[in-house]
Design a protein around this motif. Structure first.
Motif, PDB file in Angstrom:
ATOM      1  N   VAL A  43      19.901 -48.325   4.908  1.00 29.82           N
ATOM      2  CA  VAL A  43      18.490 -48.635   5.137  1.00 29.82           C
ATOM      3  C   VAL A  43      17.619 -48.144   3.990  1.00 29.82           C
ATOM      4  N   ASP A  44      17.957 -46.987   3.445  1.00 31.25           N
ATOM      5  CA  ASP A  44      17.119 -46.443   2.366  1.00 31.25           C
ATOM      6  C   ASP A  44      17.331 -47.163   1.042  1.00 31.25           C
ATOM      7  N   GLU A  45      18.266 -48.155   1.034  1.00 29.61           N
ATOM      8  CA  GLU A  45      18.481 -48.958  -0.176  1.00 29.61           C
ATOM      9  C   GLU A  45      18.109 -50.418   0.084  1.00 29.61           C
ATOM     10  N   PHE A  46      17.231 -50.638   1.039  1.00 30.31           N
ATOM     11  CA  PHE A  46      16.818 -51.987   1.406  1.00 30.31           C
ATOM     12  C   PHE A  46      16.298 -52.756   0.190  1.00 30.31           C
ATOM     13  N   LEU A  47      16.842 -53.964  -0.029  1.00 28.27           N
ATOM     14  CA  LEU A  47      16.497 -54.907  -1.098  1.00 28.27           C
ATOM     15  C   LEU A  47      16.976 -54.492  -2.485  1.00 28.27           C
ATOM     16  N   MET A  48      17.632 -53.345  -2.611  1.00 30.12           N
ATOM     17  CA  MET A  48      18.028 -52.898  -3.948  1.00 30.12           C
ATOM     18  C   MET A  48      19.113 -53.792  -4.531  1.00 30.12           C
ATOM     19  N   GLU A  49      20.030 -54.259  -3.692  1.00 35.43           N
ATOM     20  CA  GLU A  49      21.073 -55.150  -4.192  1.00 35.43           C
ATOM     21  C   GLU A  49      20.464 -56.451  -4.684  1.00 35.43           C
ATOM     22  N   GLU A  50      19.546 -57.012  -3.907  1.00 38.27           N
ATOM     23  CA  GLU A  50      18.895 -58.252  -4.288  1.00 38.27           C
ATOM     24  C   GLU A  50      18.081 -58.068  -5.572  1.00 38.27           C
ATOM     25  N   ILE A  51      17.381 -56.953  -5.687  1.00 39.99           N
ATOM     26  CA  ILE A  51      16.576 -56.684  -6.894  1.00 39.99           C
ATOM     27  C   ILE A  51      17.476 -56.588  -8.105  1.00 39.99           C
ATOM     28  N   MET A  52      18.601 -55.902  -7.944  1.00 38.18           N
ATOM     29  CA  MET A  52      19.528 -55.751  -9.075  1.00 38.18           C
ATOM     30  C   MET A  52      20.081 -57.106  -9.501  1.00 38.18           C
ATOM     31  N   VAL A  53      20.427 -57.955  -8.536  1.00 36.90           N
ATOM     32  CA  VAL A  53      20.952 -59.275  -8.879  1.00 36.90           C
ATOM     33  C   VAL A  53      19.883 -60.108  -9.577  1.00 36.90           C
ATOM     34  N   LEU A  54      18.660 -60.045  -9.060  1.00 39.68           N
ATOM     35  CA  LEU A  54      17.575 -60.814  -9.684  1.00 39.68           C
ATOM     36  C   LEU A  54      17.328 -60.358 -11.108  1.00 39.68           C
ATOM     37  N   GLN A  55      17.395 -59.072 -11.327  1.00 41.59           N
ATOM     38  CA  GLN A  55      17.146 -58.566 -12.681  1.00 41.59           C
ATOM     39  C   GLN A  55      18.261 -58.951 -13.636  1.00 41.59           C
ATOM     40  N   VAL A 104      16.388 -56.000  10.763  1.00 42.84           N
ATOM     41  CA  VAL A 104      16.692 -54.894   9.841  1.00 42.84           C
ATOM     42  C   VAL A 104      16.462 -53.561  10.535  1.00 42.84           C
ATOM     43  N   GLY A 105      15.294 -53.411  11.176  1.00 45.14           N
ATOM     44  CA  GLY A 105      14.935 -52.166  11.802  1.00 45.14           C
ATOM     45  C   GLY A 105      13.799 -51.494  11.057  1.00 45.14           C
ATOM     46  N   VAL A 106      13.536 -50.234  11.334  1.00 45.69           N
ATOM     47  CA  VAL A 106      12.467 -49.472  10.689  1.00 45.69           C
ATOM     48  C   VAL A 106      12.955 -48.981   9.329  1.00 45.69           C
ATOM     49  N   ILE A 107      12.153 -49.297   8.285  1.00 45.49           N
ATOM     50  CA  ILE A 107      12.546 -48.880   6.931  1.00 45.49           C
ATOM     51  C   ILE A 107      11.328 -48.317   6.202  1.00 45.49           C
ATOM     52  N   ASP A 108      11.649 -47.529   5.212  1.00 41.34           N
ATOM     53  CA  ASP A 108      10.627 -46.976   4.311  1.00 41.34           C
ATOM     54  C   ASP A 108      10.694 -47.775   3.020  1.00 41.34           C
ATOM     55  N   VAL A 109       9.592 -48.451   2.671  1.00 40.25           N
ATOM     56  CA  VAL A 109       9.586 -49.336   1.498  1.00 40.25           C
ATOM     57  C   VAL A 109       8.949 -48.688   0.275  1.00 40.25           C
ATOM     58  N   GLY A 110       8.711 -47.397   0.377  1.00 33.68           N
ATOM     59  CA  GLY A 110       8.044 -46.722  -0.743  1.00 33.68           C
ATOM     60  C   GLY A 110       8.815 -46.840  -2.037  1.00 33.68           C
ATOM     61  N   HIS A 111      10.175 -46.834  -1.948  1.00 30.31           N
ATOM     62  CA  HIS A 111      10.985 -46.887  -3.171  1.00 30.31           C
ATOM     63  C   HIS A 111      10.914 -48.251  -3.851  1.00 30.31           C
ATOM     64  N   LEU A 112      10.338 -49.266  -3.169  1.00 33.60           N
ATOM     65  CA  LEU A 112      10.299 -50.608  -3.738  1.00 33.60           C
ATOM     66  C   LEU A 112       9.024 -50.872  -4.555  1.00 33.60           C
ATOM     67  N   ARG A 113       8.045 -49.980  -4.499  1.00 27.48           N
ATOM     68  CA  ARG A 113       6.755 -50.253  -5.147  1.00 27.48           C
ATOM     69  C   ARG A 113       6.869 -50.298  -6.662  1.00 27.48           C
ATOM     70  N   LYS A 114       7.929 -49.706  -7.185  1.00 24.89           N
ATOM     71  CA  LYS A 114       8.086 -49.777  -8.651  1.00 24.89           C
ATOM     72  C   LYS A 114       8.749 -51.077  -9.089  1.00 24.89           C
ATOM     73  N   HIS A 115       9.096 -51.961  -8.085  1.00 20.77           N
ATOM     74  CA  HIS A 115       9.707 -53.252  -8.422  1.00 20.77           C
ATOM     75  C   HIS A 115       8.842 -54.391  -7.892  1.00 20.77           C
ATOM     76  N   LEU A 116       7.530 -54.229  -7.952  1.00 23.33           N
ATOM     77  CA  LEU A 116       6.642 -55.240  -7.384  1.00 23.33           C
ATOM     78  C   LEU A 116       6.796 -56.606  -8.041  1.00 23.33           C
ATOM     79  N   ASP A 117       7.306 -56.634  -9.270  1.00 21.61           N
ATOM     80  CA  ASP A 117       7.417 -57.917  -9.960  1.00 21.61           C
ATOM     81  C   ASP A 117       8.484 -58.818  -9.344  1.00 21.61           C
ATOM     82  N   VAL A 118       9.462 -58.209  -8.677  1.00 15.87           N
ATOM     83  CA  VAL A 118      10.547 -59.037  -8.111  1.00 15.87           C
ATOM     84  C   VAL A 118      10.726 -58.828  -6.604  1.00 15.87           C
ATOM     85  N   VAL A 119       9.912 -57.937  -6.011  1.00 16.52           N
ATOM     86  CA  VAL A 119      10.176 -57.588  -4.626  1.00 16.52           C
ATOM     87  C   VAL A 119       9.949 -58.758  -3.680  1.00 16.52           C
ATOM     88  N   GLN A 120       8.999 -59.634  -4.027  1.00 19.99           N
ATOM     89  CA  GLN A 120       8.754 -60.769  -3.130  1.00 19.99           C
ATOM     90  C   GLN A 120       9.938 -61.730  -3.148  1.00 19.99           C
TER      91      GLN A 120
END
Length: 675
Positions: A411-423, A556-572
């Motif tokens: 949960v604490d790595e939510f969207l990180m795999e997708e962000i890495m693939v996009l990058q 997904v459930g309850v998640i903390d998205v604070g770690h994603l704010r540094k990837h705003l260019d691809v998070v959407q």
């Protein structure tokens, strides 16, 4: 009255005697001559039991009424039998009776000279009165060996004579606790075993021979009989040597400290070279004139009284037991015939073997269809492993749960795999555009992560199916063990092939899932739209740089998205990719489970209907299989069982005929009486 009814079954309705208790029968004795006038309705019953004993029907577990003579060594057992039979038996020191001696006394007033037959080891030898003792010794040596050893194999002496009671008795070796020179060390245990074999059955009457010179409670024969007849209701005591210990004898036989339910009879046996007539005369004088012995009630003294009591007790026990004997013969015969009919046909030609083989294949296929395809388990109602349709469903459910439970993302790595693939898949092109290659990249990673589960499942499933198939085949081949090795081998080879086919199929399915992202299932778009409806809220939180960064996302459930704010260019884009994958992954998992179920059932059906028969035939006809001719060689176990059952059926049929003939004689006698 007994009769043979229309279905050939002997009726067990036998009314010969008034069924008095044995003790009452024993007390009915009066003062008869030694030759009792034996009722014509009773003599056939004794003949019947003797013929059944001669046929050895007891080996079928059918006990016969038997008067068993037991006593301590030197208690006078043989002398009592001599007095009853009027012939000389072996005498001497130590154990004179070394084998069970079945003595059949038959009164025949029409003969002037005794007719004696000695039967043993399938031989029947005529003997005379003078040589009978030596003949018994010779026969005993042949059965038990020279020396002082004993044997459980019986010897039969038939005495037809004018003036003897109609009786059949079994004289057993005398009881001795200490082995003398020439006797085996375990002589007591051997004698004990023989005696117990004869006195344990409820049908046995125990004739316990006691010496007046000893205390009755100390006699080993009393202890043995009390173990099996605690109340004494089937024990009659004969007291010998009354002339040598008259003091207190009256008290001993009237106090009855040892529970002799059928009473006591005191006798004086023949002494020295006395004739039997002299012995009876001296016996009558002894119990009439002796100051102590004459006080004993006359219904409790003399060999003639003993003979009368034994005759009446024997008649009563035979009448009581014969209906049960008839029932047991009929039941055992029916059971053995049914078991014999269940044995496989003894094959004598290739055509018969081929017919039997095809019948085995057909019945095996029918059983497997019921078990594996139809969900029927009437053939194995108590064996849950053989309720195969239910077990396969359970395994499929477990497989499905295992696939759905795999969570490869924290949960604490939510969207990180997708962000890495996009990058890592950036290229020259329009911004905010989701290339198909990105989706396939993520899909391939997820499919690869679960690829082992379907392979493990088909391995487990076919291992289970192998056990079921072999159990069914072995059951249907059990009457032809020569087929079992070939059939088992063919089943194992076929299951191995099917397992390989399923593994190859799984790998193809996994390969196809990796290659193409496609579904026409409308649930995909519905689910994707539902997930994407959360994107607006998600992006608002992402763009809010305050401290609040928690969100509850469906699926997904309850998640903390604070770690994603540094990837705003691809998070959407990452969120879009994630929602697409979540919607599509449900379809993939459903497809893997559904297609697996269809594949398994299709494979099982093909195996049963097409492949199994061919595989078994090919293995049987291969050089190592031995061909269909192997079925002509009957299994030694089956052949032995067939022979044993045939012998048993023959014996029981003969026994049934013996009883039927005797009952016909009794019925005819009754008809003549009524006329």
């Amino acid at each position: 009255m007994a009769y043979q009814n229309t279905n050939g079954c002997i009726s067990d309705s036998i009314e010969i005697l008034d069924p008095k208790p044995l003790a009452a029968v024993a007390c009915d004795a009066v003062h008869p001559p030694i030759v009792a006038s034996f009722n014509d309705r009773i003599r056939p019953l004794l003949d019947c039991i003797d013929k059944l004993r001669h046929l050895n029907v007891m080996q079928e577990g059918i006990q016969l009424p038997t008067i068993v003579v037991v006593g301590d060594q030197s208690s006078g057992k043989s002398s009592v039998l001599e007095s009853l039979a009027g012939i000389s038996l072996p005498r001497g020191q130590g154990i004179c009776t070394r084998v069970p001696l079945v003595m059949r006394l038959q009164n025949d007033p029409n003969i002037t000279a005794p007719n004696l037959q000695l039967e043993y080891n399938n031989k029947s030898l005529p003997v005379d009165e003078i040589g009978i003792a030596d003949a018994i010794i010779h026969a005993t040596d042949e059965i038990a060996g020279h020396g002082k050893g004993i044997s459980n194999y019986p010897l039969t002496l038939v005495v037809k004579k004018n003036g003897v009671p109609d009786l059949t008795m079994v004289d057993l070796p005398g009881i001795t606790r200490v082995a003398v020179q020439g006797q085996p060390e375990d002589i007591y245990e051997q004698v004990y075993g023989i005696i117990m074999k004869y006195i344990v059955p409820e049908e046995s009457i125990i004739l316990n021979v006691l010496s007046a010179t000893v205390d009755f409670p100390t006699c080993e024969s009393i202890r043995m009989s009390q173990k099996v007849d605690k109340t004494g209701e089937r024990t009659l005591a004969v007291v010998t040597k009354a002339d040598k210990a008259p003091e207190g004898l009256l008290e001993k036989v009237t106090a009855d400290e040892v529970n002799i339910g059928l009473g006591y009879v005191c006798v004086r046996n023949r002494i020295g070279n006395e004739s039997y007539e002299e012995a009876r005369s001296d016996e009558e004088r002894l119990f009439s004139t002796h100051p102590l012995l004459s006080k004993i009630d006359k219904s409790m003294v003399s060999v003639p009284i003993l003979a009368q009591k034994l005759v009446r007790i024997q008649a009563s026990i035979i009448s009581k037991c014969l209906p049960e004997i008839v029932r047991k013969i009929n039941d055992r015969l029916a059971a053995n015939l049914a078991e014999l009919n269940r044995l496989p046909q003894h094959l004598t030609s290739v055509a018969e073997a081929l017919t039997a083989f095809m019948r085995i294949l057909s019945s095996s296929k029918d059983s497997l269809k019921k078990i594996l395809l139809s969900g029927e388990f009437d053939e194995y109602p108590d064996e849950k492993e053989m309720h195969s349709a239910a077990r396969i469903v359970e395994m499929l459910n477990q497989y499905s749960n295992e696939l759905h439970s795999k969570n490869f993302e924290k949960v604490d790595e939510f969207l990180m795999e997708e962000i890495m693939v996009l990058q890592e898949t950036k290229g020259i092109g329009l911004p905010n555009f989701l290339p198909r290659a990105v989706f396939l990249n993520v899909l391939q990673r997820k499919v690869t992560a679960i690829a082992a589960s379907p392979e493990d499942f088909v391995g487990k499933l076919w291992n289970y199916l192998e056990r079921v198939v072999i159990i069914v085949l072995m059951y249907h081949c059990e009457n032809y063990p020569q087929l079992q090795s070939s059939t088992r081998r063919a089943a194992q080879n076929l299951i191995a092939k099917k397992k390989t086919e399923s593994v190859d199929w799984v790998r193809e399915i996994i390969g196809m899932e990796k290659l193409t992202d496609y579904t026409c299932n409308p649930d995909y778009l519905t689910t994707y739209s539902k997930f994407m409806a959360q994107q607006h809220t998600f992006m608002e939180i992402m763009n809010d740089h305050g401290k609040y960064s928690m969100i509850n996302l469906e699926g997904v459930g309850v998640i903390d998205v604070g770690h994603l704010r540094k990837h705003l260019d691809v998070v959407q884009q990452a969120f879009d990719l994630k929602m697409r994958m979540m919607a599509y992954w449900k379809i993939v998992l459903m497809r893997l489970v559904d297609s697996m179920a269809l594949h398994i059932m299709f494979s099982i059906r093909n195996m049963i209907n097409k492949e199994m028969e061919n595989e078994i035939i090919q293995d049987l006809m291969a050089p190592h299989g031995g061909g269909i001719e192997r079925m002509l060689d009957e299994s030694p176990l089956v052949a032995e069982k067939r022979n044993r059952l045939k012998k048993s059926v023959k014996l029981l049929k003969e026994s049934k005929e013996v009883v039927a003939n005797i009952m016909d004689r009794i019925s005819l006698h009754d008809d003549h009486e009524r006329d």
